[in-house]
Structures are given as structure tokens and as C-alpha cells.
Scaffold this motif. Sequence first.
Motif, PDB file in Angstrom:
ATOM      1  N   ARG A 207     -65.765 -23.589  24.820  1.00  0.00           N
ATOM      2  CA  ARG A 207     -65.334 -22.442  25.593  1.00  0.00           C
ATOM      3  C   ARG A 207     -66.296 -21.258  25.527  1.00  0.00           C
ATOM      4  O   ARG A 207     -66.411 -20.483  26.602  1.00  0.00           O
ATOM      5  N   PHE A 208     -66.840 -20.869  24.377  1.00  0.00           N
ATOM      6  CA  PHE A 208     -67.717 -19.814  24.070  1.00  0.00           C
ATOM      7  C   PHE A 208     -69.312 -20.529  24.498  1.00  0.00           C
ATOM      8  O   PHE A 208     -70.021 -19.432  25.065  1.00  0.00           O
ATOM      9  N   LEU A 209     -69.716 -21.496  24.446  1.00  0.00           N
ATOM     10  CA  LEU A 209     -70.836 -21.962  25.016  1.00  0.00           C
ATOM     11  C   LEU A 209     -70.825 -21.740  26.623  1.00  0.00           C
ATOM     12  O   LEU A 209     -71.744 -21.113  27.118  1.00  0.00           O
ATOM     13  N   LEU A 210     -69.640 -21.876  27.212  1.00  0.00           N
ATOM     14  CA  LEU A 210     -69.830 -21.593  28.677  1.00  0.00           C
ATOM     15  C   LEU A 210     -69.161 -20.184  29.073  1.00  0.00           C
ATOM     16  O   LEU A 210     -68.164 -19.957  29.567  1.00  0.00           O
ATOM     17  N   THR A 211     -69.870 -19.131  28.640  1.00  0.00           N
ATOM     18  CA  THR A 211     -69.739 -17.721  28.922  1.00  0.00           C
ATOM     19  C   THR A 211     -70.893 -17.281  29.214  1.00  0.00           C
ATOM     20  O   THR A 211     -72.159 -17.793  29.180  1.00  0.00           O
ATOM     21  N   SER A 212     -71.142 -16.098  29.713  1.00  0.00           N
ATOM     22  CA  SER A 212     -72.293 -15.631  30.380  1.00  0.00           C
ATOM     23  C   SER A 212     -73.106 -14.886  29.370  1.00  0.00           C
ATOM     24  O   SER A 212     -74.356 -14.629  29.326  1.00  0.00           O
ATOM     25  N   ASP A 213     -72.401 -14.855  28.115  1.00  0.00           N
ATOM     26  CA  ASP A 213     -73.184 -14.230  26.775  1.00  0.00           C
ATOM     27  C   ASP A 213     -73.955 -15.474  26.351  1.00  0.00           C
ATOM     28  O   ASP A 213     -74.673 -15.057  25.093  1.00  0.00           O
ATOM     29  N   SER A 214     -73.579 -16.708  26.535  1.00  0.00           N
ATOM     30  CA  SER A 214     -74.333 -17.730  25.905  1.00  0.00           C
ATOM     31  C   SER A 214     -75.532 -17.945  26.319  1.00  0.00           C
ATOM     32  O   SER A 214     -76.034 -17.741  27.576  1.00  0.00           O
ATOM     33  N   ALA A 215     -76.656 -18.305  25.738  1.00  0.00           N
ATOM     34  CA  ALA A 215     -78.135 -18.391  25.975  1.00  0.00           C
ATOM     35  C   ALA A 215     -78.416 -19.818  26.649  1.00  0.00           C
ATOM     36  O   ALA A 215     -79.481 -20.185  26.955  1.00  0.00           O
ATOM     37  N   VAL A 216     -77.604 -20.548  26.611  1.00  0.00           N
ATOM     38  CA  VAL A 216     -77.593 -21.824  27.244  1.00  0.00           C
ATOM     39  C   VAL A 216     -78.045 -21.621  28.744  1.00  0.00           C
ATOM     40  O   VAL A 216     -77.459 -20.836  29.429  1.00  0.00           O
ATOM     41  N   PRO A 217     -79.310 -22.400  28.988  1.00  0.00           N
ATOM     42  CA  PRO A 217     -79.793 -22.470  30.567  1.00  0.00           C
ATOM     43  C   PRO A 217     -78.539 -22.370  31.659  1.00  0.00           C
ATOM     44  O   PRO A 217     -77.816 -23.266  31.249  1.00  0.00           O
TER      45      PRO A 217
ATOM     46  N   ALA B 290     -78.494 -23.715  34.365  1.00  0.00           N
ATOM     47  CA  ALA B 290     -78.564 -25.035  35.144  1.00  0.00           C
ATOM     48  C   ALA B 290     -77.707 -26.133  34.236  1.00  0.00           C
ATOM     49  O   ALA B 290     -77.106 -26.999  34.717  1.00  0.00           O
ATOM     50  N   VAL B 291     -77.740 -26.022  33.003  1.00  0.00           N
ATOM     51  CA  VAL B 291     -77.238 -26.851  31.983  1.00  0.00           C
ATOM     52  C   VAL B 291     -75.569 -26.509  32.065  1.00  0.00           C
ATOM     53  O   VAL B 291     -74.830 -27.251  32.033  1.00  0.00           O
ATOM     54  N   LYS B 292     -75.372 -25.157  31.897  1.00  0.00           N
ATOM     55  CA  LYS B 292     -73.908 -24.769  32.003  1.00  0.00           C
ATOM     56  C   LYS B 292     -73.429 -25.284  33.345  1.00  0.00           C
ATOM     57  O   LYS B 292     -72.102 -25.659  33.361  1.00  0.00           O
ATOM     58  N   ALA B 293     -74.179 -25.280  34.416  1.00  0.00           N
ATOM     59  CA  ALA B 293     -73.560 -25.874  35.776  1.00  0.00           C
ATOM     60  C   ALA B 293     -73.097 -27.193  35.490  1.00  0.00           C
ATOM     61  O   ALA B 293     -72.226 -27.641  36.068  1.00  0.00           O
TER      62      ALA B 293
ATOM     63  N   LEU C  68     -82.589 -33.405  19.901  1.00  0.00           N
ATOM     64  CA  LEU C  68     -81.860 -34.013  20.945  1.00  0.00           C
ATOM     65  C   LEU C  68     -81.086 -32.814  21.464  1.00  0.00           C
ATOM     66  O   LEU C  68     -81.015 -32.406  22.672  1.00  0.00           O
ATOM     67  N   LEU C  69     -80.325 -32.097  20.658  1.00  0.00           N
ATOM     68  CA  LEU C  69     -79.702 -30.848  20.977  1.00  0.00           C
ATOM     69  C   LEU C  69     -80.677 -29.880  21.450  1.00  0.00           C
ATOM     70  O   LEU C  69     -80.406 -29.190  22.638  1.00  0.00           O
ATOM     71  N   ARG C  70     -81.939 -29.532  20.962  1.00  0.00           N
ATOM     72  CA  ARG C  70     -82.664 -28.444  21.361  1.00  0.00           C
ATOM     73  C   ARG C  70     -83.139 -29.143  22.800  1.00  0.00           C
ATOM     74  O   ARG C  70     -83.197 -27.919  23.673  1.00  0.00           O
ATOM     75  N   ALA C  71     -83.638 -30.137  23.099  1.00  0.00           N
ATOM     76  CA  ALA C  71     -84.088 -30.571  24.421  1.00  0.00           C
ATOM     77  C   ALA C  71     -82.917 -30.229  25.342  1.00  0.00           C
ATOM     78  O   ALA C  71     -83.358 -29.578  26.497  1.00  0.00           O
ATOM     79  N   GLY C  72     -81.767 -30.460  25.165  1.00  0.00           N
ATOM     80  CA  GLY C  72     -80.785 -30.251  26.271  1.00  0.00           C
ATOM     81  C   GLY C  72     -80.160 -28.666  26.192  1.00  0.00           C
ATOM     82  O   GLY C  72     -80.270 -28.181  27.424  1.00  0.00           O
ATOM     83  N   LEU C  73     -79.925 -28.361  25.202  1.00  0.00           N
ATOM     84  CA  LEU C  73     -79.269 -27.033  25.314  1.00  0.00           C
ATOM     85  C   LEU C  73     -80.304 -25.579  25.269  1.00  0.00           C
ATOM     86  O   LEU C  73     -79.854 -24.574  25.527  1.00  0.00           O
ATOM     87  N   VAL C  74     -81.385 -26.000  24.823  1.00  0.00           N
ATOM     88  CA  VAL C  74     -82.438 -24.854  24.842  1.00  0.00           C
ATOM     89  C   VAL C  74     -83.412 -24.974  25.894  1.00  0.00           C
ATOM     90  O   VAL C  74     -83.828 -24.063  26.706  1.00  0.00           O
ATOM     91  N   GLU C  75     -84.284 -26.177  25.876  1.00  0.00           N
ATOM     92  CA  GLU C  75     -84.898 -26.458  26.990  1.00  0.00           C
ATOM     93  C   GLU C  75     -84.187 -26.957  28.306  1.00  0.00           C
ATOM     94  O   GLU C  75     -85.103 -26.983  29.569  1.00  0.00           O
ATOM     95  N   GLY C  76     -83.238 -27.254  28.397  1.00  0.00           N
ATOM     96  CA  GLY C  76     -82.607 -27.737  29.732  1.00  0.00           C
ATOM     97  C   GLY C  76     -82.990 -28.826  30.042  1.00  0.00           C
ATOM     98  O   GLY C  76     -82.617 -29.300  31.188  1.00  0.00           O
ATOM     99  N   ASN C  77     -83.557 -29.751  29.106  1.00  0.00           N
ATOM    100  CA  ASN C  77     -84.188 -31.096  29.469  1.00  0.00           C
ATOM    101  C   ASN C  77     -83.183 -31.929  29.292  1.00  0.00           C
ATOM    102  O   ASN C  77     -83.053 -32.814  28.561  1.00  0.00           O
ATOM    103  N   THR C  78     -82.179 -32.243  30.162  1.00  0.00           N
ATOM    104  CA  THR C  78     -81.069 -33.093  29.856  1.00  0.00           C
ATOM    105  C   THR C  78     -81.242 -34.626  30.126  1.00  0.00           C
ATOM    106  O   THR C  78     -80.630 -35.460  29.655  1.00  0.00           O
ATOM    107  N   GLU C  79     -82.599 -34.991  30.493  1.00  0.00           N
ATOM    108  CA  GLU C  79     -82.807 -36.403  30.430  1.00  0.00           C
ATOM    109  C   GLU C  79     -83.450 -36.648  29.208  1.00  0.00           C
ATOM    110  O   GLU C  79     -83.225 -37.995  28.880  1.00  0.00           O
ATOM    111  N   ALA C  80     -83.667 -35.905  28.435  1.00  0.00           N
ATOM    112  CA  ALA C  80     -84.502 -36.148  27.222  1.00  0.00           C
ATOM    113  C   ALA C  80     -83.767 -35.401  25.916  1.00  0.00           C
ATOM    114  O   ALA C  80     -83.868 -35.785  24.669  1.00  0.00           O
ATOM    115  N   GLY C  81     -82.452 -34.776  26.303  1.00  0.00           N
ATOM    116  CA  GLY C  81     -81.597 -34.236  25.435  1.00  0.00           C
ATOM    117  C   GLY C  81     -80.096 -34.543  25.450  1.00  0.00           C
ATOM    118  O   GLY C  81     -79.711 -35.247  26.397  1.00  0.00           O
ATOM    119  N   ILE C  82     -79.361 -34.173  24.521  1.00  0.00           N
ATOM    120  CA  ILE C  82     -77.853 -34.475  24.561  1.00  0.00           C
ATOM    121  C   ILE C  82     -77.300 -33.173  24.642  1.00  0.00           C
ATOM    122  O   ILE C  82     -77.864 -32.071  24.260  1.00  0.00           O
TER     123      ILE C  82
END
Length: 356
Positions: free
Chosen positions: A201-211, A213-216, A305-319
Motif C-alpha cells: 500500500r505504501f509502495l503505491l503512493t505518490s511519495d514512493s520512488a518506484v517508477p 510505469a511500474v506502479k501502473a 532482481l528487485l533492483r531491476a524491477g523496482l528501481v530500473e523499471g525493467n520488469t522483463e529482467a526483474g521481479i
Amino acid sequence: MTAAPIATRFTELVGVDYPIVQTGMGWVSGPSLTSATSNAGGLGILASATMTYPELEAAIAKTKSLTSKPFGVNLRADATDAPERIDLLIREKVKVASFALAPKPDLIAKLKDHGIVVIPSIGAAKHAVKVASWGADAVIVQGGEGGGHTGPVATTLLLPSVLDALGPDGIPVVAAGGFFDGRGLVAALSYGAEGVAMGTRFLLTSDSAVPDAVKAQYLERGLGDTVVSTKVDGMPHRVLRTELVDKLESGNGATALAAAAKNANRFKRMTGMKWSTMLKDGRTMRKSGERTWQQVIMAGNTPMLLRAGLVEGNTEAGILASGQVVGMINDLPSCDELIQQIMTQARDRLDQLGKF
């Protein structure tokens, strides 16, 4: 209008207005999200497992510059430099130290002697009893609905089992796994918990730094779109179902180990860790009895794997770690808006219940 506080033993213990905790999520819970949560009246927690010591030092300083409210830092008790990180928390007068794996009694005592509140996360009643006997001030109890590393028992059963084991005079319990609104908070309080902790729930806030496109991608998912996989790092890990996760699930053990070794090497280069340090950490995990050597090797998968998905936004290479609650979330409020919504709804539900 600001929602009235709800006082529990937990809010009094950590000095916050509302019994709401933002969990320490690797690559997600940085100074911005943590300070926003604390400024909103909850307890924000920095995730330090994916930070080097200098990065943690800088993150604590940055968080302190953004909030004067209490916040916490999540630590790996089995990390080789855990004593140094604990000394850092003491010097910086951080309010809360949280742990995924509970620290030994001597470290708990050291933290408490310096006024730091110790809150381990546990997944079984017997572990809650153990850490309480060691001196922990409170526990976070995560049920199987929760994201990331999780257990098999649902919150609705795990929570009362822990409360029963600790007894009416036991340490405060914070419930996690499946919480996202005021109804859940009231339900947790009715069980006997003294707060709720939320990650997704906090990951999906406007204050979260997750890209964005990933939040979408998270917002598009339903209640059945997560899976508990042991192919990510050898331990049960709840993540969003993606093509990569499906490939990991259908792959063989040798392939998974080879990928894990490669990712461990990448994590080593990124953090500047020495192989000797990583091996020491591995031996510590083994001595704890929590993991096999295969699981220790596969643990190298998780950070990268988490960094690729949650930081780099590369969901094809990350979880993308996620709780089942993702299927109930369809907006991106600020932390302040979220907490106010939860507290307002909680007050409404309590008023309605008072009519029975």
C-alpha cells in the motif's frame, strides 16, 4: 480536517499519532517515503539491507533533514557489519530498529540501553514468544498474504495465534499482510493487535520512488495476480506474476543456481562488498539453521532482481515483490492522504460498530 489520533500501546511506545507502520522494503523505503510516512503521523521505516554502510549513513541523515518525527531502520541481524550499523543507529538516535531475523539478546539489550525500540518481524507464535523473552519491545506479525518473504499461514489465523501465545499482558503486536484501509485497521485492533504494517500500500503512493510505469503495472493487477515462488532465492517469496517469474518457476535448479551466482557477483560489485564478507554472511545464515547452502547462494538473486524491477523499471529482467492486497488498490495517494483516509474510515467503522 485531520483525523483524530488512535492511541495504543504501540503508538505510545514509538511516539506516533496513528497505529500505522510503513514497512522497510528494499530499494523502495528510502528517505522520501520514510519521512513522508512519519510526517503523516505513522511510523516510516528505512530499508537498509540493500544499502552499503555509507549509503545507510547518508539515508539516515537525509531522513532526519526531512522529518523531526520518529522513524525506524530495518536491519539484517545476520549481516557481518550489523554491530557497526547498530552503533550508527545509537549515535544518530534513531527511534526504532526493526529486524526480519531477530537479533540475539545481547544486541537487543544494547539497543534498548540506548533508548531504541526493538521490533522484530515474526511468522510464528513460537518466534514471538522467543523474541519477547529476549527483550523485544513489540513484534510485527506478517501473514501469508504479505509481499516479499512470507509464510503459509493467513493473517486471520496467524495473528490470533500469536496474541494467544503472548497472553493479555504480552508485548504489543502489529499486524501485517493484507492491510490497506481503515476496515483492516479496525479488524486488527478487534483481534487485539495494536497497529497495522503495510508494504504494498505504501509502495503505491505518490511519495514512493518506484517508477510510475511500474506502479501502473501494479495497479492493473487483480487478487489472483501474485504467486509465492521459491525459485527467486530459495525461500517462499510473494511477487507479481510476470513472464520472468513464470520462466523461473518452470526452470531447472542448475539454471537457477547459475543465475543466482551471477547476480551475487553483480551485487558484490555494486556494493563494494568483498567475497570474504559475502561468504561470512552466508556462513552466518547457515549457522542460524534458516537456510541451506543452495538457498544461501540463491539469496544473491533477490537484491538484483528487485533492483531491476523496482528501481530500473525493467520488469522483463526483474521481479516485483507484492502482497495479495495489490488487487484492492487502484490509486496513488500521498502518504498523508492515505493515512488520513485510513483513519477517517477507521473512525467511521468504529462509530458504526458502536450502534450494535
